[in-house]
Scaffold this motif. Structure first.
Motif, PDB file in Angstrom:
ATOM      1  N   ILE A  49       0.851  -1.189   0.000  1.00  0.00           N
ATOM      2  CA  ILE A  49       0.000   0.000   0.000  1.00  0.00           C
ATOM      3  C   ILE A  49       0.884   1.235   0.000  1.00  0.00           C
ATOM      4  CG2 ILE A  49      -1.694   1.329   1.317  1.00  0.00           C
ATOM      5  CD1 ILE A  49      -2.891  -1.287   2.229  1.00  0.00           C
ATOM      6  N   ALA A  50       0.572   2.177  -0.877  1.00  0.00           N
ATOM      7  CA  ALA A  50       1.361   3.409  -0.987  1.00  0.00           C
ATOM      8  C   ALA A  50       1.419   4.128   0.353  1.00  0.00           C
ATOM      9  CB  ALA A  50       0.750   4.319  -2.043  1.00  0.00           C
ATOM     10  N   GLY A  51       2.598   4.642   0.681  1.00  0.00           N
ATOM     11  CA  GLY A  51       2.773   5.421   1.902  1.00  0.00           C
ATOM     12  C   GLY A  51       3.200   4.630   3.115  1.00  0.00           C
ATOM     13  N   CYS A  52       3.102   3.306   3.066  1.00  0.00           N
ATOM     14  CA  CYS A  52       3.441   2.498   4.247  1.00  0.00           C
ATOM     15  C   CYS A  52       4.936   2.463   4.545  1.00  0.00           C
ATOM     16  CB  CYS A  52       2.902   1.076   4.095  1.00  0.00           C
ATOM     17  SG  CYS A  52       1.125   0.978   4.379  1.00  0.00           S
ATOM     18  N   ASP A  53       5.758   2.894   3.605  1.00  0.00           N
ATOM     19  CA  ASP A  53       7.193   2.948   3.867  1.00  0.00           C
ATOM     20  C   ASP A  53       7.606   4.248   4.551  1.00  0.00           C
ATOM     21  OD1 ASP A  53       6.538   4.401   1.595  1.00  0.00           O
ATOM     22  OD2 ASP A  53       8.485   4.074   0.650  1.00  0.00           O
ATOM     23  N   LYS A  54       6.701   5.262   4.577  1.00  0.00           N
ATOM     24  CA  LYS A  54       6.976   6.545   5.229  1.00  0.00           C
ATOM     25  C   LYS A  54       5.710   7.013   5.931  1.00  0.00           C
ATOM     26  CE  LYS A  54       8.707   8.797   1.683  1.00  0.00           C
ATOM     27  NZ  LYS A  54       9.192   9.940   0.908  1.00  0.00           N
ATOM     28  N   LEU A  55       5.475   6.502   7.142  1.00  0.00           N
ATOM     29  CA  LEU A  55       4.270   6.842   7.896  1.00  0.00           C
ATOM     30  C   LEU A  55       4.517   8.031   8.811  1.00  0.00           C
ATOM     31  CD1 LEU A  55       3.327   3.195   8.853  1.00  0.00           C
ATOM     32  CD2 LEU A  55       2.132   4.642   7.209  1.00  0.00           C
ATOM     33  N   ASP A  56       3.510   8.876   8.941  1.00  0.00           N
ATOM     34  CA  ASP A  56       3.570  10.006   9.865  1.00  0.00           C
ATOM     35  C   ASP A  56       3.197   9.516  11.256  1.00  0.00           C
ATOM     36  OD1 ASP A  56       4.184  11.890   7.863  1.00  0.00           O
ATOM     37  OD2 ASP A  56       2.068  12.072   7.340  1.00  0.00           O
ATOM     38  N   VAL A  57       4.129   9.611  12.210  1.00  0.00           N
ATOM     39  CA  VAL A  57       3.900   9.182  13.586  1.00  0.00           C
ATOM     40  C   VAL A  57       3.986  10.416  14.473  1.00  0.00           C
ATOM     41  CG1 VAL A  57       4.663   7.665  15.457  1.00  0.00           C
ATOM     42  CG2 VAL A  57       4.939   6.938  13.077  1.00  0.00           C
ATOM     43  N   HIS A  58       2.909  10.693  15.206  1.00  0.00           N
ATOM     44  CA  HIS A  58       2.897  11.823  16.139  1.00  0.00           C
ATOM     45  C   HIS A  58       2.895  11.256  17.557  1.00  0.00           C
ATOM     46  CE1 HIS A  58       2.173  15.857  17.624  1.00  0.00           C
ATOM     47  NE2 HIS A  58       1.389  15.278  18.515  1.00  0.00           N
TER      48      HIS A  58
END
Length: 127
Positions: A106-115
């Motif tokens: 799934i696109a984006g799963c290699d760079k997730l935004d974690v807050h």
């Protein structure tokens, strides 16, 4: 201001407030430990899998007592976040590691935004 304009502004304010209360369908969150008034907010980018969260609270006289961690993959998917288990005998919260499940196809799963919001507490020395 005309009554119609006042009514329209009131309606828009209510609509905006209601929209702010809805959870983001592309984000998950995990709450560990307890919340205090002393906290630190920061963000990081991480891939799925086991992610190490840095402890930005602990220093002499202060310790980490809770975390609120949210992870988002807007607009592709909703990753899931769980506490990573260090051992079956560890009964206190593990603030250092979380497991983020986001399929690699799934696109984006290699760079997730974690807050991360870390909650801190003052510690007193024994007398």
């Amino acid at each position: 201001m005309s009554p119609l304009t006042c009514s329209l502004l009131a309606f828009l304010a209510l609509f905006a407030a209601a929209d702010a209360l809805l959870p983001n369908p592309y984000c998950s969150k995990l709450v560990l430990g307890k919340q205090t008034k002393d906290f630190i907010d920061f963000s990081l980018t991480a891939p799925g899998g086991v992610v190490t969260i840095p402890d930005k609270c602990s220093r002499p006289g202060r310790r980490l007592v809770g975390e609120l961690i949210s992870v988002c993959n807007v607009p592709n998917s909703k990753p899931t976040i769980t506490q990573a288990i260090q051992s079956q005998y560890d009964i206190k919260p593990n603030f250092a590691m979380v497991n983020i499940d986001c399929p690699s196809n799934i696109a984006g799963c290699d760079k997730l935004d974690v807050h991360v919001t870390e909650y801190c507490e003052m510690v007193t020395a024994p007398h």
